[in-house]
Design an enzyme around this catalytic site. Structure first.
Site: not given
Ligand SMILES: Cc1ncc(COP(=O)(O)O)c(C=O)c1O
Length: 392
Positions: A182, A210, A240
């Site tokens: 991320s 992502h 996203k």
């Molecule tokens: C790699 C990753 N996993 C999980 C999440 C969390 O997802 P959500 O925003 O749907 O709670 C994010 C969000 O920033 C992320 O970047």
């Protein structure tokens, strides 16, 4: 309570001293790329709305229609009365898209990871986790009470070493990693991790928050290579590229059945609003129908990197590591003067000494604005960073 306020104030002062105090800024997203902030119209390179579907007419219409027909909230956990038939439709569609037998949708990606990991492993089991994995994978691993061991970023040979050394001491072993990282934008070596996992009877889980919608024809990072990587636990989010909200796990029928029975964040939390599920279905439709559109964010990121003199990115996320938090904040302020919204990313989101600008590219970013941003980054941000290093 005086001691409570004194504690909070002292903690905040400490954060302030290290340029790590955060503050919310009112931001109105007027379109998929343009924002209003502090009375100014800014072009955002800091949203994860890679396909700008948050503002797509078909996606909005699907949500509006569902609100009219089914109301706003789900009213209860999915296991009580909150399981609108739209959930089943979305789960079938996601499972097919990810080439899995089944799928379970959660309230968010964060909730998904907090539910999945403790449902699969517990005390005395082993969790190997990429050192740069997202915060919610770490939290899920900690909650499971398994023995957590970080491995060197994107290094399958380190996973091999750790498993050779430690696998026999644990009944179950789980390897967890972001699919697309991320904060760095690189892609995990999923084929190599899958082979290692297979050799040691370990289970591989990727968090493709992502990747879905933008990598591998929109199907995610395990479809990025010519041969599909065998990832039995494919987690991701609807928040996203899909422009909606919620998380999911795609896996075998047996695993999904177990997750439904054991994942506390799915069982003891209210179901997503049906309108959000309807929006996610509409977004998935668009992605499946228009793979060329899904390829645009990465193309824009590559064009930017070429023009700015940065290495070619593997995903629409382009990091510019500047070091100290203060340097990242300054660069962000400078870009804002040029009309660009690029937020600074600081510890603990990224390791100490690696504060950065994290740019995200989306399908609708105009090419001339991408080129203008690259010019400002090249001539002001990167040149400034190079002269600061030379002066040290
Ligand atoms: C790699 C990753 N996993 C999980 C999440 C969390 O997802 P959500 O925003 O749907 O709670 C994010 C969000 O920033 C992320 O970047």
């Amino acid at each position: 309570m005086r001691s409570l306020d004194e504690f909070a104030t002292a903690k905040l002062r400490e954060l302030e001293r290290n340029s790590l105090r955060r503050a919310l800024v009112d931001t109105t997203r007027v379109t998929g790329i343009w924002m209003l902030r502090n009375g100014r119209r800014l072009l955002s390179f800091s949203c994860n709305d890679y396909l700008n579907l948050t503002h797509h007419p078909a996606v909005k219409e699907a949500a509006i229609e569902a609100v009219r027909a089914y109301g706003v909230g789900a009213g209860a956990s999915r296991f009580v009365t909150g399981n609108h038939p739209l959930f089943g439709e979305l789960e079938r569609r996601l499972a097919a898209f990810k080439d899995a037998q089944a799928c379970c949708v959660f309230g968010s990606g964060y909730l998904a990871n907090l539910g999945i990991i403790p449902a699969l492993v517990g005390a005395n089991d082993l969790v190997l986790i990429d050192e740069l994995s997202h915060a919610c994978l770490w939290t899920g691993a900690r909650l499971s009470r398994a023995v957590g061991v970080p491995f060197r970023h994107a290094d399958a040979s380190h996973v091999e070493e750790l498993l050779a050394e430690r696998r026999r001491d644990h009944e179950r072993a789980l390897i967890v990693t972001d699919g697309v990282f991320s904060m760095d934008g690189d892609i995990a070596p999923l084929p190599a991790l899958a082979e290692t996992a297979e050799r040691h009877d370990a289970w591989l889980m990727s968090d493709d928050a992502h990747g879905l919608g933008v990598i591998g024809g929109g199907r995610g990072s395990n479809f990025a290579n010519a041969t599909q990587a065998d990832v039995p636990l494919q987690m991701g989010t609807l928040s996203k590229a899909l422009g909606a909200y919620g998380g999911y796990l795609c896996a075998s029928t047996a695993v999904i059945d177990l997750i439904r029975n054991r994942a506390r964040t799915a069982i003891y939390s209210t179901g997503l609003p049906p309108a959000i599920v309807a929006a996610a279905i509409a977004a998935l439709d668009l992605i499946q129908r228009e793979p060329l559109y899904a390829a645009l964010p990465l193309e824009k990121a590559k064009a930017f990197a070429r023009a700015a003199g940065l290495p070619e990115p593997a995903s629409p996320i382009v990091p510019i590591v500047l070091g100290e938090a203060e340097a990242a904040l300054k660069a962000s302020t400078l870009l804002e003067e040029y009309g660009f919204l690029v937020t600074a990313i600081r510890p603990p989101t990224v390791p100490r000494g690696t504060a950065r600008l994290r740019l995200t590219f989306t399908a609708q970013h105009p090419d001339d604005e991408v080129a203008r941003l690259a010019e400002v980054v090249r001539s002001e941000v990167l040149a400034g960073a190079a002269s600061a290093i030379a002066a040290q």
